[in-house]
Design a protein around this motif. Structure first.
Motif, short mmCIF file in Angstrom:
data_model
loop_
_atom_site.label_atom_id
_atom_site.label_comp_id
_atom_site.label_asym_id
_atom_site.label_seq_id
_atom_site.Cartn_x
_atom_site.Cartn_y
_atom_site.Cartn_z
N LEU A 163 -73.57 -70.40 19.16
CA LEU A 163 -74.16 -71.11 18.03
C LEU A 163 -73.14 -72.03 17.36
CD1 LEU A 163 -76.30 -68.24 16.43
CD2 LEU A 163 -77.14 -70.23 17.71
N VAL A 164 -71.93 -71.53 17.22
CA VAL A 164 -70.87 -72.35 16.61
C VAL A 164 -70.58 -73.56 17.51
CG1 VAL A 164 -68.41 -72.40 16.01
CG2 VAL A 164 -69.83 -70.45 15.34
N SER A 165 -70.52 -73.35 18.81
CA SER A 165 -70.25 -74.44 19.75
C SER A 165 -71.35 -75.49 19.69
CB SER A 165 -70.11 -73.90 21.17
OG SER A 165 -69.02 -73.02 21.28
N GLN A 166 -72.60 -75.01 19.60
CA GLN A 166 -73.73 -75.94 19.52
C GLN A 166 -73.67 -76.79 18.27
OE1 GLN A 166 -77.66 -74.31 18.66
NE2 GLN A 166 -78.54 -75.54 20.32
N GLN A 167 -73.41 -76.18 17.13
CA GLN A 167 -73.33 -76.93 15.88
C GLN A 167 -72.10 -77.84 15.86
OE1 GLN A 167 -75.74 -77.01 13.62
NE2 GLN A 167 -76.88 -75.60 14.93
N SER A 168 -71.01 -77.40 16.46
CA SER A 168 -69.80 -78.23 16.51
C SER A 168 -70.06 -79.50 17.31
CB SER A 168 -68.65 -77.44 17.15
OG SER A 168 -68.36 -76.27 16.42
N ALA A 169 -70.74 -79.35 18.45
CA ALA A 169 -71.06 -80.51 19.27
C ALA A 169 -72.03 -81.45 18.55
CB ALA A 169 -71.65 -80.06 20.60
N MET A 170 -73.02 -80.89 17.84
CA MET A 170 -73.98 -81.71 17.12
C MET A 170 -73.29 -82.53 16.04
SD MET A 170 -77.34 -82.27 17.15
CE MET A 170 -77.04 -84.02 16.96
N ILE A 171 -72.38 -81.92 15.32
CA ILE A 171 -71.63 -82.65 14.28
C ILE A 171 -70.78 -83.75 14.92
CG2 ILE A 171 -69.86 -82.44 12.49
CD1 ILE A 171 -70.82 -79.56 12.06
N ALA A 172 -70.22 -83.47 16.11
CA ALA A 172 -69.41 -84.48 16.80
C ALA A 172 -70.27 -85.67 17.21
CB ALA A 172 -68.73 -83.85 18.02
N TYR A 173 -71.49 -85.41 17.68
CA TYR A 173 -72.40 -86.52 18.00
C TYR A 173 -72.71 -87.33 16.74
CZ TYR A 173 -73.46 -85.09 22.79
OH TYR A 173 -73.38 -84.81 24.14
N ILE A 174 -72.95 -86.65 15.63
CA ILE A 174 -73.24 -87.34 14.37
C ILE A 174 -72.03 -88.18 13.93
CG2 ILE A 174 -73.67 -86.98 11.90
CD1 ILE A 174 -75.37 -84.56 12.71
N ASP A 175 -70.83 -87.65 14.15
CA ASP A 175 -69.62 -88.43 13.84
C ASP A 175 -69.60 -89.73 14.63
OD1 ASP A 175 -68.69 -86.49 12.10
OD2 ASP A 175 -67.49 -85.47 13.63
N ASN A 176 -70.02 -89.67 15.87
CA ASN A 176 -70.06 -90.87 16.70
C ASN A 176 -71.11 -91.86 16.22
OD1 ASN A 176 -68.15 -91.15 18.85
ND2 ASN A 176 -69.01 -89.32 19.81
N PHE A 177 -72.27 -91.35 15.83
CA PHE A 177 -73.32 -92.25 15.33
C PHE A 177 -72.87 -92.94 14.04
CE2 PHE A 177 -76.37 -89.10 17.51
CZ PHE A 177 -76.30 -89.81 18.69
N ILE A 178 -72.15 -92.22 13.21
CA ILE A 178 -71.62 -92.83 11.98
C ILE A 178 -70.59 -93.90 12.33
CG2 ILE A 178 -70.26 -92.39 9.90
CD1 ILE A 178 -71.58 -89.62 9.78
N LEU A 179 -69.76 -93.61 13.33
CA LEU A 179 -68.76 -94.59 13.78
C LEU A 179 -69.44 -95.85 14.30
CD1 LEU A 179 -65.75 -95.17 14.34
CD2 LEU A 179 -66.07 -94.10 16.59
N MET A 180 -70.49 -95.70 15.09
CA MET A 180 -71.23 -96.85 15.60
C MET A 180 -71.91 -97.61 14.47
SD MET A 180 -72.77 -94.79 18.86
CE MET A 180 -74.06 -95.98 19.21
N PHE A 181 -72.37 -96.90 13.46
CA PHE A 181 -72.96 -97.53 12.27
C PHE A 181 -71.93 -98.43 11.59
CE2 PHE A 181 -73.57 -97.27 7.62
CZ PHE A 181 -74.84 -97.81 7.49
N VAL A 182 -70.70 -97.94 11.47
CA VAL A 182 -69.62 -98.74 10.85
C VAL A 182 -69.30 -99.95 11.71
CG1 VAL A 182 -67.19 -98.71 10.18
CG2 VAL A 182 -68.64 -96.75 9.65
#
Length: 506
Positions: A465-484
């Protein structure tokens, strides 16, 4: 009131519509091949007796060969004529595609992929140059809409089509599918593309060699950086050194020689240079998103391959709708305003993607996909029009080659960046989340009380569960980076000139 007369195109053809269709078939075939083979790699590895690391050279060899050959487009077209180059490239690409499908071992597969990349490299820039020349200035926007449809829809449908062909038939059919498309495209070019005057242009071997070393090394660095640990590896430092030294030697050589491989005078055109900067960043955004979504859907959310393609398909629908609209609007409105609108819609789609979570349904993915496809369509078509609006027509073949090259480099940089960010942030997030979860944490005891029994089974569930949430947050970090990244390119819009007031020279 009679409609104003259209300006004369540079090349007059009897059936521009049929020629455009043939050119676009060839373009879609080439663009499709850059992504369609990705999903078939595990099956290829098993069939060709290669490891998972070795099989990635099937992609790397194609990308590197294409990067090296793309700048050759202008010189080859001037030397033997666009019609002969186009026909030869289609024949070569189709034949090597069939040979790839017939390959029995990894070495011959890589060899055929190299030649496939070389033949395919000239198709996209040459298609764009031909469309610019056979259309009057007033219809260039519509021509770029057709061209953009092939460029943008190809990568979207590639993984879906590749997954379907691999599961229903065999991985070899991701290459065999090019045979009927190539034959139809070849017949169309033979029938409708006219012969043209050949310009004898001296070949600058040193200039080409330096540019080839720089581009090939850069693509190798981007493609192998993640697996080799980036700058912890001597190999990556070697690629970086070759890239810098090759590009430095190329620029100095072109400045000091009148018969250089590339006439650097074309970079004096402000719209062209700003267009290159623009497409580099858009290439990062467009292809990074396409690279992130399949693993997000399949590995993290559990979507099968075909369903992943269906969920991503609305992105292509959004692109097609925007292409139809913008092809008509670009002749009536300031293209810079259309680009700005497209950027804002694209940024809004990335904002939606930054809200993804592991419990969501498919609707947020499809809605954001439609928005992003729609926005990027409004960016790509007017941008292509603006980029070539003021450049001299004699530079068109070289200019389209560099435009295609910079877009590909941008996509390579973008994919490398998001892959590195995903890997790094997944590890960081896992450490941070795990450090806050102890057996006595009230939230964890409420969600998984069995942990109190010190069971290894329930501990592994908690770690998953921790690994799943960690990966999801990492994907969100990338989407924010692409937004910038998307918002960062907005100021460039205001540096572009209005093509209505700055006509290109003959």
């Amino acid at each position: 009131m009679t409609a104003p007369a259209l300006s004369a195109p540079k090349i007059t053809v009897a059936n521009p519509g049929w020629l455009t269709a043939a050119i676009m078939l060839a373009t879609i075939m080439q663009v499709l091949d850059t992504t369609i083979a990705n999903v078939a790699l595990p099956h290829m590895a098993a069939s060709l007796g290669a490891t998972q690391e070795e099989i990635t050279w099937v992609l790397t060899s194609y990308i590197v060969a294409s990067a090296i050959a793309t700048p050759m487009t202008g010189w080859v077209a001037d030397k033997v004529g666009r019609r002969m180059v186009f026909m030869g490239a289609i024949i070569g690409f189709t034949l090597t595609s069939v040979l790839c499908g017939l390959s029995l071992g990894l070495p011959e597969m890589i060899l055929f992929r190299v030649f496939q990349g070389i033949f395919g490299a000239v198709l996209i820039p040459l298609a764009q140059a031909v469309l610019l020349d056979i259309n009057p200035r007033e219809k260039v926007g519509q021509a770029m809409a057709i061209y953009g449809a092939g460029i943008m829809v190809g990568p979207i449908i590639g993984p879906t089509l590749g997954g379907y062909l691999t599961e229903v038939f065999n991985w070899r059919y991701v290459f065999f599918i090019n045979l009927p498309i190539g034959i139809v495209a070849l017949l169309g070019v033979m029938a409708f593309m006219p012969r043209e005057e050949i310009h004898h242009r001296k070949f600058d071997l040193f200039g080409f060699s330096m540019l080839a070393i720089a581009m090939g090394s850069l693509q190798l660095m981007l493609d192998r950086g993640q697996s080799e640990g980036w700058f912890e590896s001597v190999e990556i430092w070697l690629y970086l050194g070759l890239t810098i030294s090759g590009m430095w030697a190329f620029v100095i050589h072109c400045l000091d020689n009148q018969d250089a491989f590339v006439d650097l005078k074309m970079f004096r055109d402000r719209n062209f240079v700003m267009g290159l900067v623009f497409i580099f960043i858009i290439g990062m955004t467009l292809f990074s998103g396409l690279a992130l979504l399949p693993p997000l859907l399949q590995k993290l959310l559990g979507y099968p391959v075909i369903e992943t393609g269906l969920v991503m398909a609305p992105r292509g629908v959004g692109t097609m709708v925007s292409m139809i609209l913008v092809g008509r609007l670009v002749a009536r409105f300031d293209a810079r305003g259309l680009v700005l609108f497209g950027l804002l819609v694209t940024a809004a789609s990335l904002h939606v993607m930054a809200g993804f979570d592991t419990q969501m349904g498919s609707m947020p993915i499809m809605v954001s996909g439609v928005m992003q496809g729609f926005g990027l369509g409004f960016v790509f078509v007017p941008l292509s029009t603006l980029t070539y609006a003021t450049i001299e027509t004699k530079y068109r073949a070289d200019a389209t080659a560099f435009f295609s090259l910079v877009r590909n480099v941008g996509s390579g940089v973008g994919i490398s960046v998001v892959t590195a960010v995903l890997s790094r942030m997944t590890t960081v997030n896992h450490e941070e989340i795990a450090s806050t979860l102890t057996a006595s944490a009230p939230e964890l005891r409420a969600a998984l009380p069995q942990l109190m029994s010190n069971s290894a089974y329930y501990a592994s569930i908690a770690d998953q569960l921790v690994s799943q949430q960690s990966a999801m947050i990492a994907y969100i970090d990338n989407f924010i980076l692409m937004f910038v990244f998307t918002l960062a390119v907005v100021p460039i819009v205001f540096l572009l000139r209005n093509p209505k007031h700055h006509a290109p020279k003959a």
